[in-house]
Design an enzyme around this catalytic site. Structure first.
Site, PDB file in Angstrom:
ATOM      1  N   ASP A   7       0.849  -1.143   0.066  1.00 45.00           N
ATOM      2  CA  ASP A   7      -0.052   0.081   0.015  1.00 45.00           C
ATOM      3  C   ASP A   7       0.839   1.202  -0.109  1.00 45.00           C
ATOM      4  O   ASP A   7       1.592   1.635   1.126  1.00 45.00           O
ATOM      5  CB  ASP A   7      -0.866   0.044   1.450  1.00 45.00           C
ATOM      6  N   GLY A   9       1.314   5.103  -0.012  1.00 46.23           N
ATOM      7  CA  GLY A   9       0.624   6.286   0.109  1.00 46.23           C
ATOM      8  C   GLY A   9       1.410   7.620  -0.038  1.00 46.23           C
ATOM      9  O   GLY A   9       2.563   7.332  -0.753  1.00 46.23           O
ATOM     10  N   THR A  11       3.179   9.499   1.728  1.00 43.01           N
ATOM     11  CA  THR A  11       4.444   9.872   2.330  1.00 43.01           C
ATOM     12  C   THR A  11       5.065   8.412   2.909  1.00 43.01           C
ATOM     13  O   THR A  11       6.247   8.426   3.426  1.00 43.01           O
ATOM     14  CB  THR A  11       4.257  10.654   3.831  1.00 43.01           C
ATOM     15  N   TYR A  82     -21.629   3.143  -4.968  1.00 37.60           N
ATOM     16  CA  TYR A  82     -20.957   4.537  -4.801  1.00 37.60           C
ATOM     17  C   TYR A  82     -21.575   5.257  -6.102  1.00 37.60           C
ATOM     18  O   TYR A  82     -21.542   4.780  -7.342  1.00 37.60           O
ATOM     19  CB  TYR A  82     -19.543   4.624  -4.710  1.00 37.60           C
ATOM     20  N   GLY A  89     -11.727   6.655  -3.309  1.00 37.29           N
ATOM     21  CA  GLY A  89     -10.368   6.504  -2.776  1.00 37.29           C
ATOM     22  C   GLY A  89     -10.476   4.555  -2.745  1.00 37.29           C
ATOM     23  O   GLY A  89     -11.088   4.134  -2.136  1.00 37.29           O
ATOM     24  N   ASP A  91      -8.286   3.038  -1.072  1.00 36.47           N
ATOM     25  CA  ASP A  91      -7.955   2.795   0.045  1.00 36.47           C
ATOM     26  C   ASP A  91      -9.318   2.717   1.171  1.00 36.47           C
ATOM     27  O   ASP A  91      -9.408   1.776   2.131  1.00 36.47           O
ATOM     28  CB  ASP A  91      -7.107   3.464   1.028  1.00 36.47           C
ATOM     29  N   THR A 168      -6.688  27.806  27.327  1.00 41.33           N
ATOM     30  CA  THR A 168      -7.061  27.564  25.951  1.00 41.33           C
ATOM     31  C   THR A 168      -6.458  26.308  25.300  1.00 41.33           C
ATOM     32  O   THR A 168      -7.013  25.703  24.238  1.00 41.33           O
ATOM     33  CB  THR A 168      -6.561  28.971  25.094  1.00 41.33           C
TER      34      THR A 168
END
Length: 238
Positions: A7, A9, A11, A82, A89, A91, A168
């Site tokens: 797989d 990707g 990166t 779909y 995608g 994946d 915060t």
């Protein structure tokens, strides 16, 4: 039967070796060269490659073994319902296939927690129906800093231990972590109204931070996409 799943990707590159349907090893690589050196030493019968950036011809020039290249026309065990299948995608589809297979071919919701959080629904007829896409944890943190004048860029770890912040910084952390958890719980509740026996599978890089949700037909399977890729490969070679 031993299958190698790769797989690729944007990166990182992930691979998994399956023996008789069981994942027996998984690895991550920063470069194709690193991966190729490792895969050359492995014994496997079939291979499937999924890539978000490489073409089939480019990969054939790089990889020293034959493989099935995953594309939108590749047959899968699911019926693809779909509305825009060519934009889906791969994946996302693989996660849905993996969850459906692990659930015993029953209704499932696969939640993939990557850069974006994707929700993939397969109904009781084995039809992939789509679902939802929302920003992931890191994307939410970066968006709050980028689109405001005073909110800082924060670290997401460790996750907050309560559902309210007292500064915060902690308010932002709670807003992100609890917001994602409440979102997931809301989607799960909505889909259960339509499919009361639905099983939920959570995967992706941030999935293990939500191990506490693993109950009542909810399972955390970080390598769910690899399981789906293995199912698709078997569907094409058996």
């Amino acid at each position: 039967m031993q299958n190698l799943l790769i797989d690729i990707g944007n990166t990182q590159i992930k691979s998994g070796l399956f023996k008789d349907g069981q994942l027996v090893g998984d690895h991550r690589f920063d470069s194709m060269e690193e991966g190729i050196q490792f895969w050359k030493s492995m014994n496997f019968e079939f291979c499937l490659v999924s890539s978000v950036k490489d073409s089939e011809s480019s990969l054939k020039a790089q990889l020293p073994f034959s493989f099935v290249f995953l594309k939108h026309s590749t047959p899968t065990p699911l019926v693809n319902g779909y509305g825009t299948p060519k934009t889906l995608g791969l994946d996302r589809l693989a996660a849905a296939v993996g969850a459906w297979h692990l659930a015993g071919r029953k209704p499932v919701l696969a939640i993939d927690m990557g850069s974006c959080i994707t929700y993939e629904l397969v109904d009781d007829l084995g039809v992939y129906r789509g679902g939802a896409i929302s920003p992931g944890l890191k994307m939410r943190a970066k968006a709050m800093h980028h689109f405001t004048a005073s909110l800082p860029e924060i670290s997401l770890l460790p996750p907050p231990e309560t559902d309210f912040g007292d500064s915060t910084l902690t308010c932002m952390q709670v807003g992100i972590w609890s917001g994602v958890r409440f979102e997931m719980e809301g989607f799960i509740a909505a889909y259960r109204l339509k499919f009361p026996e639905i099983s939920i599978y959570i995967c992706g890089g941030d999935s293990q931070s939500f191990d506490s949700m693993a109950k009542d037909h909810i399972f955390v399977v970080p390598n769910l996409v690899l399981h789906g890729l293995n199912c698709i490969l078997n569907h094409n070679v058996e």
